[in-house]
Design an enzyme around this catalytic site. Structure first.
Site, PDB file in Angstrom:
ATOM      1  N   THR A  14       0.824  -1.208   0.000  1.00 35.81           N
ATOM      2  CA  THR A  14       0.000   0.000   0.000  1.00 35.81           C
ATOM      3  C   THR A  14       0.858   1.258   0.000  1.00 35.81           C
ATOM      4  O   THR A  14       0.685   2.153  -0.836  1.00 35.81           O
ATOM      5  CB  THR A  14      -0.931   0.000   1.217  1.00 35.81           C
ATOM      6  N   ILE A 137       1.587  13.372   9.385  1.00 37.31           N
ATOM      7  CA  ILE A 137       1.855  14.514  10.260  1.00 37.31           C
ATOM      8  C   ILE A 137       3.366  14.673  10.415  1.00 37.31           C
ATOM      9  O   ILE A 137       4.034  13.735  10.851  1.00 37.31           O
ATOM     10  CB  ILE A 137       1.215  14.321  11.646  1.00 37.31           C
ATOM     11  N   LYS A 206       5.527   3.888  18.961  1.00 33.76           N
ATOM     12  CA  LYS A 206       5.623   5.265  18.479  1.00 33.76           C
ATOM     13  C   LYS A 206       6.063   6.220  19.582  1.00 33.76           C
ATOM     14  O   LYS A 206       6.829   7.157  19.326  1.00 33.76           O
ATOM     15  CB  LYS A 206       4.279   5.693  17.887  1.00 33.76           C
TER      16      LYS A 206
END
Length: 430
Positions: A14, A137, A206
């Site tokens: 993807t 972001i 993260k």
């Protein structure tokens, strides 16, 4: 400077397809920004015959990683294949071959980031990984460049779109967790096995990256306190609303006096707080700086083109460094020794919901227990439970330290008037 820069891709799923699409469709803009042609040179795939969402010349496809990693024509390697061990092997080999690397691999960077960044410095190569946190972001570049003159004291983030989608639907539509999870899976927002998302592991990886960059301290996954959303129920959400709060799965990284805290947990935010309005699959990171104050970065945290945008932005940064002859110079390794806050140094308000015996003196015993540990109560809801002789008690405390709250929690279970401690959450954003 070369007239063209050749890019080798490891993976054409993807995100990889999105990267190829952007390189080809944004060629004019890319040339304007970097001053040369950017082309796809080779692409590693598992199945050459597979139909994909992007047209790629079959001659560029290969099942041999050496045709990317050891290809003298390839200048930049983009790793979008996922996984850890094999991806690490390929990236290290690419760096040793003096190639620059862009990756979107949060798992790899959370576990082996320091080793890979050290290899990049040793080989005077760039290693960028903006897409590893919060998709489109630009939070990592903002921490490293835009806020580099400030001292970051705290980061709070909604960095997992799956859990944010689930909690949003539970909050807005009063739908139980299991039903929303199935809907998220049907829509492709959640994996068939959603464990990494709903148990907080994805967000924890993260926050390791955010904490390492934000505080220049090498931390690992074992340093993160993790709690997922599987135990959040409709009553928790309803009581939170009554008290003026919204529940979000919040990643928190904070620093005080040289010690840091890393956590991922369902957290109550005041409903007026900017993060409380981040809904569905969107992500946001709220940053506290000593000089800048409070800022928020918001946008799509995943998806083909948002993530590909971050990858290609890193590619642009690499090529600009090539033009300036400064590749490998911008890598910043953690400066500070790992130092974690102790439980009595972590301060917050807390939400606790419990069932108690509906009898005289029950609340007095509970309030005295809180008082004995120096914890005062800010908000309170008490409602009788029909036909079973119990009452439901919901409390928001004033700020206290985590150790004191844990001591109260463990002793509540021993009180004869407490039937069950149903749930407890941190409260942030005041």
């Amino acid at each position: 400077m070369k007239e063209s820069v050749s890019v080798g891709l490891l993976g054409l799923g993807t995100v990889g397809s999105g990267v190829v699409h952007m390189i080809e469709s944004h060629q004019e803009e890319l040339q304007q920004r970097v001053g040369c042609v950017v082309k796809v040179g080779k692409v590693l795939v598992r199945d050459i015959e597979k139909n994909r969402g992007v047209d790629v010349n079959e001659e560029l496809l290969t099942q041999d990683p050496d045709e990317v990693i050891n290809n003298p024509e390839v200048d930049v390697v983009i790793e979008v294949m996922g996984g850890i061990d094999q991806a690490k092997e390929y990236i290290l080999a690419s760096l040793k071959n003096k190639k620059h690397v862009v990756t979107a691999n949060k798992d790899l960077m959370a576990l082996h980031g320091r080793e890979l960044l050290t290899a990049a410095v040793e080989n005077e190569s760039d290693l960028f990984y903006e897409a590893s946190v919060a998709g489109g972001i630009p939070i990592l570049r903002s921490l490293v460049e835009g806020l580099s003159s400030d001292r970051i004291t705290k980061l709070m983030g909604i960095v997992n779109g799956t859990t944010n989608y689930i909690l949003t639907k539970m909050t807005k539509n009063n739908v139980p967790y299991e039903s929303v999870l199935k809907e998220a899976q049907d829509l492709g927002f959640a994996e068939a096995d959603p464990t990494a998302d709903v148990e907080g592991l994805d967000a924890a990886r993260k926050v390791v990256i955010l904490g390492t960059l934000g505080f220049s301290m090498k931390v690992g996954l074992d340093d993160v306190k993790i709690k997922g959303i599987t135990e959040v129920d409709a009553e928790d959400i309803s009581y939170s609303k009554k008290l003026g709060y919204t529940i979000k799965l919040l990643s928190i990284a904070s620093s005080e006096n040289g010690s840091i805290e890393l956590s991922v947990q369902p957290t109550l935010l005041p409903s007026r707080h900017p993060l409380a309005s981040v809904n569905d699959e969107y992500n946001a990171v709220y940053v506290y700086g000593e000089a800048v104050g409070e800022t928020m970065f918001y946008g799509p945290g995943a998806g083909q083109l948002p993530t590909a945008t971050a990858v290609v932005s890193d590619l642009v940064a690499v090529i600009k460094n090539m033009r300036l002859g400064v590749n490998g110079k911008s890598v910043i390794l953690p400066q500070h020794e790992r130092k974690l806050k102790k439980d009595d140094e972590i301060k917050s308000k807390y939400f606790i919901r419990l069932f108690v015996k509906d009898e005289a003196g029950a609340f007095s015993k509970i309030s005295h227990l809180f008082k004995d540990h120096g914890i005062s109560l800010e908000k309170l809801i008490q409602e009788p439970v029909i036909n079973n002789g119990t009452a439901e008690l919901v409390i928001i405390t004033h700020e206290t330290n985590h150790q004191a709250f844990e001591d109260v929690h463990s002793q509540l279970n021993d009180l004869d008037v407490v039937v069950e401690v149903k749930s407890r959450y941190r409260v942030e954003g005041m």
